[in-house]
Scaffold this motif. Sequence first.
Motif, mmCIF file in Angstrom:
data_model
loop_
_atom_site.group_PDB
_atom_site.id
_atom_site.type_symbol
_atom_site.label_atom_id
_atom_site.label_comp_id
_atom_site.label_asym_id
_atom_site.label_seq_id
_atom_site.Cartn_x
_atom_site.Cartn_y
_atom_site.Cartn_z
ATOM 1 N N THR A 165 -13.991 -9.184 50.378
ATOM 2 C CA THR A 165 -15.209 -8.386 50.537
ATOM 3 C C THR A 165 -15.477 -7.587 49.271
ATOM 4 N N GLY A 166 -16.741 -7.336 49.026
ATOM 5 C CA GLY A 166 -17.118 -6.603 47.824
ATOM 6 C C GLY A 166 -18.027 -5.436 48.129
ATOM 7 N N TYR A 167 -18.805 -5.052 47.145
ATOM 8 C CA TYR A 167 -19.689 -3.898 47.260
ATOM 9 C C TYR A 167 -21.038 -4.306 47.822
ATOM 10 N N SER A 168 -21.603 -3.482 48.687
ATOM 11 C CA SER A 168 -22.943 -3.701 49.216
ATOM 12 C C SER A 168 -23.767 -2.441 49.004
ATOM 13 N N PRO A 169 -24.885 -2.519 48.257
ATOM 14 C CA PRO A 169 -25.710 -1.329 48.035
ATOM 15 C C PRO A 169 -26.222 -0.704 49.321
ATOM 16 N N SER A 170 -26.309 -1.491 50.397
ATOM 17 C CA SER A 170 -26.852 -0.967 51.649
ATOM 18 C C SER A 170 -25.983 0.124 52.249
ATOM 19 N N ARG A 171 -24.710 0.174 51.867
ATOM 20 C CA ARG A 171 -23.842 1.235 52.397
ATOM 21 C C ARG A 171 -24.376 2.605 51.990
ATOM 22 N N GLY A 172 -24.951 2.697 50.805
ATOM 23 C CA GLY A 172 -25.447 3.977 50.330
ATOM 24 C C GLY A 172 -26.710 4.449 51.014
ATOM 25 N N LEU A 173 -27.270 3.613 51.898
ATOM 26 C CA LEU A 173 -28.502 4.005 52.578
ATOM 27 C C LEU A 173 -28.258 5.016 53.686
ATOM 28 N N PHE A 174 -27.021 5.340 53.936
ATOM 29 C CA PHE A 174 -26.705 6.217 55.036
ATOM 30 C C PHE A 174 -26.676 7.679 54.590
ATOM 31 N N ASP A 175 -25.592 8.387 54.840
ATOM 32 C CA ASP A 175 -25.592 9.843 54.704
ATOM 33 C C ASP A 175 -24.937 10.296 53.402
ATOM 34 N N ASN A 176 -25.339 9.705 52.281
ATOM 35 C CA ASN A 176 -24.698 10.086 51.030
ATOM 36 C C ASN A 176 -25.428 11.235 50.352
ATOM 37 N N GLY A 177 -24.873 11.704 49.244
ATOM 38 C CA GLY A 177 -25.504 12.788 48.494
ATOM 39 C C GLY A 177 -24.474 13.603 47.746
ATOM 40 N N ILE A 178 -24.904 14.777 47.291
ATOM 41 C CA ILE A 178 -24.054 15.691 46.539
ATOM 42 C C ILE A 178 -24.008 17.034 47.263
ATOM 43 N N LEU A 179 -22.846 17.637 47.284
ATOM 44 C CA LEU A 179 -22.685 18.972 47.844
ATOM 45 C C LEU A 179 -22.502 19.973 46.710
ATOM 46 N N GLY A 180 -23.317 21.019 46.707
ATOM 47 C CA GLY A 180 -23.138 22.123 45.786
ATOM 48 C C GLY A 180 -22.550 23.308 46.532
ATOM 49 N N TYR A 181 -22.014 24.274 45.809
ATOM 50 C CA TYR A 181 -21.425 25.446 46.454
ATOM 51 C C TYR A 181 -21.613 26.669 45.573
ATOM 52 N N GLU A 182 -21.672 27.822 46.225
ATOM 53 C CA GLU A 182 -21.765 29.081 45.503
ATOM 54 C C GLU A 182 -21.256 30.211 46.385
ATOM 55 N N GLU A 183 -20.752 31.242 45.739
ATOM 56 C CA GLU A 183 -20.308 32.420 46.465
ATOM 57 C C GLU A 183 -21.500 33.325 46.748
ATOM 58 N N THR A 184 -21.550 33.862 47.960
ATOM 59 C CA THR A 184 -22.593 34.814 48.339
ATOM 60 C C THR A 184 -21.934 36.008 49.019
#
Length: 280
Positions: free
Chosen positions: A171-190
């Motif tokens: 099995t290899g890579y499928s671009p369709s996997r990224g169609l789900f809940d991906n992204g970037i998380l940022g963080y900061e102190e408040t």
Amino acid sequence: MGVGLSSGTGRPGRHLPRRDDPIGSLTGGLCERLRLRPGRGGTIRAEGRRVDALAFAATVERAAAGLSQRGLCLGDVVGVLAPVSPDRFLATYTVMAVGGRALPLSPASDPDVQCAALAETDARLLMVSADLAPAALELAERSRVRQVISFGDALGTTPFEELLRPSPDGTGYSPSRGLFDNGILGYEETGAGLLTTLYPHSDLMARFVALRERLELTAEDVVAVDERGEEATRVALVALALWTGACVMTGSRCPTPEGRRVTVRCFPEPERVAAPGLPV
């Protein structure tokens, strides 16, 4: 520490698709595009290092398949501890390509804040540059991280190259996997504790499209990014440069390619500072 989770900048990211738009994640389809257009691919560079865009994109796909085979599930959070460099972008794009959420940690952050971000987002995996492996192992001891993957040899870590081994079942890579809940998380102190912000794929694509329209990058451009600026914008800009075939310079100490000058800078906001192709 308490965590407040928001949904990025709220940009809808609804745009008419183009044949050269990313699929699922910011690098989904990039490898195929570069293979079909030999000679137009750019590079991503750091001090003393140069990686062709095609090799970079192919590595993202192979590593994403490797993470999937090791059980990374859609929406899982993976920490990334590395300076602004090819390794940081490689890790971030790989996590998103397999449908996960990347949590890029600033090496300048206080270790207590880094640890809190990993714990509060329930990160179980941390990808790290080799020189920061000791710090990553200490963070793993203080959080729920169970595995540290290192770009290079570092005692107590798993080499990144292990992700690139062929799949036992083919099995290899499928671009369709990224169609789900991906992204970037940022963080900061408040004042109320640690605030984490999710920048989903729709937000990242909105930034990608807005930068494409505003900057009009070409393969002659040289794009400079360093530790300053917003992570989500930086990640979108570098992806756009790779899709365009431009040269990307990462970090504050990366030398400019011989005979060329920086034409686009990421900080304080991405802007064109020179026309492409002009002599130095």
